[in-house]
Design an enzyme around this catalytic site. Structure first.
Site, PDB file in Angstrom:
ATOM      1  CB  CYS A   1      19.879  28.955   3.300  1.00  0.00           C
ATOM      2  SG  CYS A   1      18.344  29.356   4.164  1.00  0.00           S
TER       3      CYS A   1
ATOM      4  CB  CYS B   1      17.239  26.255   3.460  1.00  0.00           C
ATOM      5  SG  CYS B   1      16.325  27.750   2.997  1.00  0.00           S
TER       6      CYS B   1
END
Length: 186
Positions: free
Chosen positions: A131, A134
């Site tokens: 991700c 993230c």
């Protein structure tokens, strides 16, 4: 299952992983608790039974109960957040970025350990789960809290090696007709 037993199960074509697994867990710019918390979060993200068992067993010698729980929580919450925020990041629908997630994430605000450690462990899990949004957020947080680029690189190296070990063990299990938790390398 121990780390040494995991290393012994890696086939010769994965010798680099065998060597790297030993080195990333013992030679680091991180404190031992940070190393093992990152390892747990990465193992949770990598989803191999034996890797998770071995890492958590070894980590119990380096983390107290609160640290073990927080590292597991980092792996758990990133399992949810990485899917959600990767979709928000990669989707062509700009509205996703404007809508609240409406997902409980209280552990991020109160992880039970130093916030910088939890953020670092979340970064390790996010690296395994891929991700980008993230990774950027957790990297920014740990840098803001005084961690260095070398610290971040060490956490990501831990995550990369643990993921690769889990991948090889799963692949070897598939080739031998066994599930990922009982494979024996030839």
């Amino acid at each position: 299952m121990s780390i040494e037993a995991l290393k012994a199960r890696l086939p010769d074509y994965a010798k680099d992983l065998r060597l790297n697994l030993g080195s990333v867990l013992t030679t680091s710019s991180l404190k031992p608790g940070q190393v093992w918390g990152a390892a747990i979060a990465a193992a949770y993200a990598a989803r191999n039974d034996d890797v998770t068992r071995a890492i958590v067993a070894e980590a119990a010698q380096h983390l107290d109960a609160a640290g073990l729980t927080a590292a597991k929580a980092a792996g758990a919450i990133m399992g949810m957040n990485n899917v959600y925020y990767r979709t928000v990041h990669l989707s062509g629908n700009a509205d996703f970025k404007k809508i609240p997630a409406r997902l409980r994430m209280n552990v991020i605000g109160n992880p039970g350990v130093e916030k910088v450690d939890f953020e670092l462990w979340s970064l390790a899990a996010s690296a395994v789960n891929g991700c980008g949004m993230c990774i950027e957020a957790h990297e920014r947080e740990v840098m803001h809290k005084g961690m260095s680029t070398e610290n971040i690189q060490d956490a990501v190296r831990i995550a990369a090696v643990i993921h690769a070990v889990a991948t090889v063990l799963d692949a070897e299990a598939a080739l031998s007709g066994q599930d990922g938790s009982t494979a024996v390398a030839a």
